[in-house]
Design an enzyme around this catalytic site. Structure first.
Site, PDB file in Angstrom:
ATOM      1  N   ARG A  56      -6.808  -7.034  -5.461  1.00  0.00           N
ATOM      2  CA  ARG A  56      -7.515  -7.113  -4.173  1.00  0.00           C
ATOM      3  C   ARG A  56      -7.131  -5.937  -3.281  1.00  0.00           C
ATOM      4  NH1 ARG A  56      -5.853  -6.629   0.084  1.00  0.00           N
ATOM      5  NH2 ARG A  56      -4.328  -8.300  -0.015  1.00  0.00           N
ATOM      6  N   SER A  57      -5.867  -5.557  -3.314  1.00  0.00           N
ATOM      7  CA  SER A  57      -5.412  -4.399  -2.531  1.00  0.00           C
ATOM      8  C   SER A  57      -6.179  -3.155  -2.942  1.00  0.00           C
ATOM      9  CB  SER A  57      -3.934  -4.121  -2.823  1.00  0.00           C
ATOM     10  OG  SER A  57      -3.134  -4.645  -1.833  1.00  0.00           O
ATOM     11  N   PHE A  88      -5.298   5.625   1.650  1.00  0.00           N
ATOM     12  CA  PHE A  88      -5.357   5.671   3.117  1.00  0.00           C
ATOM     13  C   PHE A  88      -3.953   5.900   3.638  1.00  0.00           C
ATOM     14  CE2 PHE A  88      -5.070   3.263   7.144  1.00  0.00           C
ATOM     15  CZ  PHE A  88      -6.220   3.637   7.830  1.00  0.00           C
ATOM     16  N   GLY A 104       5.701   2.503  11.379  1.00  0.00           N
ATOM     17  CA  GLY A 104       4.952   1.506  10.609  1.00  0.00           C
ATOM     18  C   GLY A 104       4.080   0.672  11.528  1.00  0.00           C
ATOM     19  N   GLY A 121       9.768 -26.743  -9.857  1.00  0.00           N
ATOM     20  CA  GLY A 121      11.194 -26.717 -10.188  1.00  0.00           C
ATOM     21  C   GLY A 121      11.580 -25.393 -10.824  1.00  0.00           C
ATOM     22  N   GLU A 144      -0.856  -4.135   6.833  1.00  0.00           N
ATOM     23  CA  GLU A 144      -2.051  -4.320   7.685  1.00  0.00           C
ATOM     24  C   GLU A 144      -1.712  -5.061   8.977  1.00  0.00           C
ATOM     25  OE1 GLU A 144      -5.027  -3.273   7.368  1.00  0.00           O
ATOM     26  OE2 GLU A 144      -5.292  -2.746   5.256  1.00  0.00           O
ATOM     27  N   ASP A 197       4.122 -10.892  13.019  1.00  0.00           N
ATOM     28  CA  ASP A 197       4.505 -10.832  14.440  1.00  0.00           C
ATOM     29  C   ASP A 197       3.648  -9.843  15.222  1.00  0.00           C
ATOM     30  OD1 ASP A 197       6.421 -12.781  14.248  1.00  0.00           O
ATOM     31  OD2 ASP A 197       8.061 -11.383  13.819  1.00  0.00           O
TER      32      ASP A 197
END
Ligand code: TGC
Ligand code: FAD
Length: 388
Positions: free
Chosen positions: A94-95, A133, A141, A343, A367, A371
């Site tokens: 997906r990335s 990109f 960052g 487990g 992305e 936070d």
């Protein structure tokens, strides 16, 4: 391998068009037949399944919500369902598709010259070329506005100096969309593989996103011709617009990883007997499964609604932040709980859960961290920025 049954407790499929269901089912079959049989080995070996890139092109996955230039021209719900199914396979797949579509094709499509669009978009859509990109730097960052990568005008073009790090697809990319400070503020540049002064190296030792290429890009007096400036880029807003596209896809993708973990844990809990009864018969285990299903259902509703808003052109970046923050956190919790239900078997790659769990640690960080999205939404509702 058994066909994936899907998770649709609220019967949301009735809210999808026949085209949307068809796209989802096509990707679902592709993931079952071509990704799942090979992904654990790629994850163990820390290799990206590069042989699948042309297949992603054939399936119309790359830049699927863009129009023209050999792109599939799908709506944003169909695009989201593609991201969901790909991430059910692996977050790295997906990335790859997020970066290629939302972070490379979207900026060329939105900010590029007619020549740049004609040259790059059809090839990127078909998977004949790969892009990356470059926004993040070693010291910037969450705060990309502090970037020190610089492009200085010289002769007919620019001289680029700086370092970008944690770049998905970096060393396999034919073209890098690179963000740099100029005398007009932040601008975007297309830096082609083989440009003198441009080098890449891979980041090794990752315990997360192992089936994905992550690289550092170094620009050392790199000469960038004027025609490789993305002419429509203006300030930090331009890369942030790209991030909105990618974050939308990630919110959907997280549902796919969560579904894979939930379905695996549910089956395991039914089959595994302890104290003379299946794990699924114990109330504590049922509560865990119900919590997982509830979170998945909420995440699905959120994405479907936002997808319709995106198609209407009414979606706001902070609403995308809410979905990225919520769905990735939910998926990570689901993966951790699913791991617990299995487990000891939960730590082994005979099952997909531990791989998804480790991958989701990255998805929670890139992305915009959990936070940072809290602060973006906090700023929206209070009118006060808590960043600085
Ligand atoms: P700030 O002053 O808030 O914003 C600057 C200008 O941009 C506008 N803006 C946006 N526009 C569109 N979409 C968004 N999401 C936007 N966010 C902000 C804003 O309105 C403003 O416009 P204007 O007209 O006033 O100039 O900028 P700031 O420096 O205070 O930054 C704030 C912050 C924290 C929101 C931003 O820097 C941020 O999002 N930080 C997180 C960094 C991040 O997400 N990096 C991702 C790197 S790429 C990546 O991880 C790829 S992973 C790929 C994969 O493998 O899938
Ligand atoms: P930092 O910004 O140093 O943050 C560290 C911690 O501090 C976090 O918990 C953060 O939430 C917290 N923090 C930071 N600022 C604040 C604040 N103001 N208030 C409270 N807490 C704060 N980048 C690209 O440009 N292109 C890519 O293709 C790309 N791919 C990636 C692939 C992988 C596998 C990974 C792991 C990362 C990738 N990234 C990419 C980089 C990614 O976007 C950054 O890692 C992310 O934006 C966070 O930056 P950082 O790692 O420097 O963490």
């Amino acid at each position: 391998m058994a066909k994936f049954p899907g998770v649709d407790f609220l019967h949301l499929e009735f809210l999808l068009s026949s085209e949307e269901v068809m796209v989802r089912n096509t990707l679902r079959d592709f993931v079952d037949s071509e990704i799942l049989p090979i992904i654990e080995k790629h994850n163990r070996d820390a290799t990206f399944p590069q042989q699948l890139i042309p297949r992603l092109g054939d399936l119309g996955v790359l830049g699927a919500n863009l129009h023209g230039y050999d792109c599939a021209g799908l709506n944003n719900v169909a695009y989201g369902l593609i991201m969901q199914e790909l991430e059910r396979g692996d977050s790295g797949l997906r990335s790859f598709a997020s970066v290629q579509g939302a972070l490379v094709m979207y900026p060329i499509y939105t900010f590029g010259s007619p020549e740049q669009k004609e040259r790059w978009l059809p090839r990127l859509a078909r998977g004949e070329r790969v892009g990356c990109f470059g926004l993040t730097e070693p010291n910037f960052g969450s705060d990309p506005g502090g970037m020190i990568t610089k492009a200085v005008r010289e002769g007919g073009g620019y001289i680029l100096n700086g370092t970008k790090t944690w770049i998905t697809n970096g060393s396999i990319a034919d073209v890098a969309v690179v963000w740099a400070k100029t005398d007009e503020g932040v601008r975007g540049f297309l830096v082609e593989k083989g440009t003198p002064g441009f080098s890449t190296s891979n980041i090794e030792g990752k315990f997360s996103m192992r089936a994905s290429v992550t690289s550092q890009l170094v620009f050392d007096d790199c000469q960038i011709p004027q025609e490789n400036l993305l002419p429509g880029t203006r300030g930090l807003k331009s890369p942030l617009m790209c991030l909105s596209q990618a974050r939308y896809g990630i919110a959907w993708g997280a549902i796919g990883a969560a579904m894979a973990c939930y379905v695996t844990a549910l089956q395991y809990a039914r089959d595994r007997v302890q104290f003379g009864k299946p794990l699924a018969s114990y109330q504590l285990v049922q509560e865990k499964l119900v919590d997982m299903l509830t979170e998945i259902s909420q995440a699905q509703l959120l994405c479907l609604h936002l997808g319709r808003m995106k198609d209407q052109g009414t979606i706001q970046p902070s609403q995308i932040s809410l979905a990225k923050r919520n769905n990735v956190k939910a998926a990570l919790e689901i993966a951790r709980t699913a791991r617990d239900i299995l487990g000891a078997n939960g730590i082994c790659d005979d099952y997909p859960i531990i791989r998804h769990m480790c991958n989701l640690e990255t998805v929670n960080t890139y992305e915009g961290t959990y936070d940072i999205h809290t602060l973006i939404i906090g700023q929206e509702i209070t009118g006060i920025s808590a960043f600085r």
